[in-house]
Design an enzyme around this catalytic site. Structure first.
Site, PDB file in Angstrom:
ATOM      1  N   CYS A   1      35.063  48.352  37.691  1.00  0.00           N
ATOM      2  CA  CYS A   1      33.934  47.479  37.341  1.00  0.00           C
ATOM      3  C   CYS A   1      33.089  48.022  36.196  1.00  0.00           C
ATOM      4  CB  CYS A   1      33.120  47.174  38.587  1.00  0.00           C
ATOM      5  SG  CYS A   1      34.080  46.117  39.713  1.00  0.00           S
TER       6      CYS A   1
ATOM      7  N   LYS B   1      28.988  39.284  42.087  1.00  0.00           N
ATOM      8  CA  LYS B   1      30.262  38.895  41.458  1.00  0.00           C
ATOM      9  C   LYS B   1      31.398  39.010  42.460  1.00  0.00           C
ATOM     10  CE  LYS B   1      30.792  43.534  39.707  1.00  0.00           C
ATOM     11  NZ  LYS B   1      31.916  43.805  40.632  1.00  0.00           N
TER      12      LYS B   1
ATOM     13  N   HIS C   1      32.149  39.640  48.018  1.00  0.00           N
ATOM     14  CA  HIS C   1      33.345  38.834  48.257  1.00  0.00           C
ATOM     15  C   HIS C   1      33.215  37.925  49.473  1.00  0.00           C
ATOM     16  CE1 HIS C   1      35.392  40.988  45.153  1.00  0.00           C
ATOM     17  NE2 HIS C   1      35.396  42.142  45.796  1.00  0.00           N
TER      18      HIS C   1
ATOM     19  N   ASP D   1      27.576  48.220  41.144  1.00  0.00           N
ATOM     20  CA  ASP D   1      28.235  48.277  42.465  1.00  0.00           C
ATOM     21  C   ASP D   1      27.983  49.578  43.239  1.00  0.00           C
ATOM     22  OD1 ASP D   1      29.157  45.911  41.460  1.00  0.00           O
ATOM     23  OD2 ASP D   1      31.287  46.380  41.620  1.00  0.00           O
TER      24      ASP D   1
END
Ligand code: VGL
Ligand code: ZN
Length: 213
Positions: A160, A115, A57, A17
């Site tokens: 994460c 994700k 998202h 990320d």
């Protein structure tokens, strides 16, 4: 004193990320988050295998405080799958904030695992969503490629990165975290809790200057 770590053919570097929204100026800026970029760039050149994860998202995602009237970011709420911290809107699919940090220079990365794309469920771990049972497919990818050990760096250490490293162990891989290649959010005791869970899981913390050849 750090022990040396020598990357092997069966190691996968997982860069977690490293996106605009998690860096200073972003929607969910991790303090000093962009400091991981040069470390990630250096690390990537030491490994035979590199993959990236990308928080991704759907708009109006249930992990966003904005989807819960009367709630504010960093509050915890009960979700059907357990406790969930609410976040500012971040890493929305297709937006600039969801892009990788512009300084991330890892053209050799072999895959990107996205994700958190299911609107109703968050996913901290690169292996499974926060319900603990919806897989992302990463374990299968690693197994098929003969990977035995995962080395993690990126953002955020206490979410994460930590959840991914714990899950890596759960999926049967050895897991290490490059500590200076990470930065933490540290909300509501999350960093202390992550460190304790990593220790319990047997995840070794190493430093990037201990990586040799
Ligand atoms: C993350 C909070 C929400 C992370 C992602 O990448 O650590 N944290 N979404
Ligand atoms: Zn997220």
């Amino acid at each position: 004193m750090t022990d040396r770590f020598v990357p092997a053919e069966t190691d996968m570097l997982v860069l977690v990320d490293i996106q605009r929204d998690f860096c200073p100026g972003g929607a969910l800026a991790v303090p000093d988050g962009d400091a991981v970029v040069p470390v990630a760039n250096r690390l990537a050149r030491r490994f035979a295998h590199v993959i990236l994860t990308q928080d991704w998202h759907a708009p109006g995602h249930r992990s966003f405080a904005s989807a819960h009237p009367g709630r504010v970011p960093f509050e915890a709420v009960a979700m059907p799958y357990g406790t969930q911290v609410l976040w500012p809107d971040h890493c929305v699919q297709g937006t600039e904030g969801a892009e990788f940090h512009p300084g991330l220079d890892v053209p050799m990365a072999q895959a990107v695992i996205r994700k958190g794309f299911r609107p109703e469920i968050d996913s901290y771990s690169a292996f499974s969503e926060n319900d603990g049972r919806t897989p992302t497919g990463l374990a299968g990818l690693l197994r098929e490629r003969g990977v035995r050990r995962c080395v993690f760096a990126g953002l955020a250490l206490d979410f994460c990165v930590a959840f991914s490293a714990e899950d890596a162990v759960r999926c049967g891989f050895e897991a290490l975290v490059v500590e200076d290649g990470c930065r933490a959010i540290d909300t509501g005791g999350s960093l202390a809790s992550a460190r304790a869970r990593l220790a319990t899981a047997g995840v070794r913390l190493i430093r990037s200057d201990g990586i040799g050849d």
